[in-house]
Design an enzyme around this catalytic site. Sequence first.
Site, mmCIF file in Angstrom:
data_model
loop_
_atom_site.group_PDB
_atom_site.id
_atom_site.type_symbol
_atom_site.label_atom_id
_atom_site.label_comp_id
_atom_site.label_asym_id
_atom_site.label_seq_id
_atom_site.Cartn_x
_atom_site.Cartn_y
_atom_site.Cartn_z
ATOM 1 N N LEU A 190 38.662 45.243 31.992
ATOM 2 C CA LEU A 190 39.908 45.813 32.488
ATOM 3 C C LEU A 190 39.605 46.385 33.862
ATOM 4 C CD1 LEU A 190 41.369 47.816 29.429
ATOM 5 C CD2 LEU A 190 42.081 45.578 30.265
ATOM 6 N N ASP A 191 40.555 46.289 34.777
ATOM 7 C CA ASP A 191 40.373 46.912 36.086
ATOM 8 C C ASP A 191 40.118 48.403 35.912
ATOM 9 O OD1 ASP A 191 40.936 44.462 37.237
ATOM 10 O OD2 ASP A 191 43.050 44.933 37.570
ATOM 11 N N ARG A 192 39.425 48.989 36.861
ATOM 12 C CA ARG A 192 39.092 50.412 36.798
ATOM 13 C C ARG A 192 40.313 51.278 36.472
ATOM 14 N NH1 ARG A 192 35.780 54.317 39.843
ATOM 15 N NH2 ARG A 192 34.965 52.715 41.225
ATOM 16 N N ASN A 209 43.330 40.286 38.007
ATOM 17 C CA ASN A 209 44.507 40.925 38.633
ATOM 18 C C ASN A 209 45.814 40.164 38.390
ATOM 19 O OD1 ASN A 209 42.800 42.133 41.665
ATOM 20 N ND2 ASN A 209 42.634 42.778 39.552
#
Length: 305
Positions: free
Chosen positions: A142-144, A240
């Site tokens: 997962l993105d930060r 993304n």
Amino acid sequence: MSKKPKSAGPRGTGSPENRLTAAEPAELLSFLLAQLNQGRNSVKSLLAHGQVFVDGRAETKYNFMLEPGQTVIIRKERAPETVPLAGLAILHEDEHIIVVNKDSGLLSIATDKETELTAYRQLNAHVRAADPKGRIFIVHRLDRDTSGVMMFAKSEAVQQKLQNNWQDIVQERSYVALVEGTVKKSVGTVKSWLKESSTLRMYSSPHPNDGQLAVTHYKLLQAGKQFSLLEVHLETGRKNQIRVHMQDIGHPVVGDKKYGSRAKPIPRLGLHARVLAFEHPVSGKLLRFDTGIPKLFYNPFRGEK
């Protein structure tokens, strides 16, 4: 003259388990000091490391009041050390996988340039506290700034099985996205070919078959004058993907300056991985984890008529 508590086992801790019985009321520390041929610091260490059990429950308080007839067991082996987790909550753990709920702001795994605290590092320490040879393996990321449910494997074999059969194993994977503007369509699908620029920014190519196919389905949960709340399902899992596709339809994820957002009604990115349902890679059992919608995501709608 009061009677000394009786011991139901040998004095000291030479055996793997030492069983004692209280004959009269006494504080736990005093009781242990009277019964064991050990110094005060040594006895305190037994308590601190979860090696003392009263009627089957670990007890660490020095002043715990024993009642006559209660059984006290001292175990030679220390209980596994617990590792505090920052920005993480374990939802499920077995010998093959760990499923967690990650907070916004925590990296899944460090990059070459970043060595800060990550979900990966913390969970590695967690499994090694119980088994020094233990390791975890990244399955997906997962993105930060995206919060929500993630899964890690405990062996390379399980990792490979999950990654190689991801589309078949994962039965449901959904997000909630707080986006800018009023989304008019109650349901919709965004399809494009994603590419990455030299500045590491993902974008949809204007040319068919140019890049990685990405398909995102969305459903409107709540619409306001300035913001909308969407349920988002991924048919593909590209880097993304949701953030790019929301920008493509003119409704960027709030707080996502990289992909066109100009508003920040909440102090974080408005993207949360809510649901992950999958067949267990070893047992085949269907597991489903729903982490709900962050309460912050409702804040922009309060006060609107």
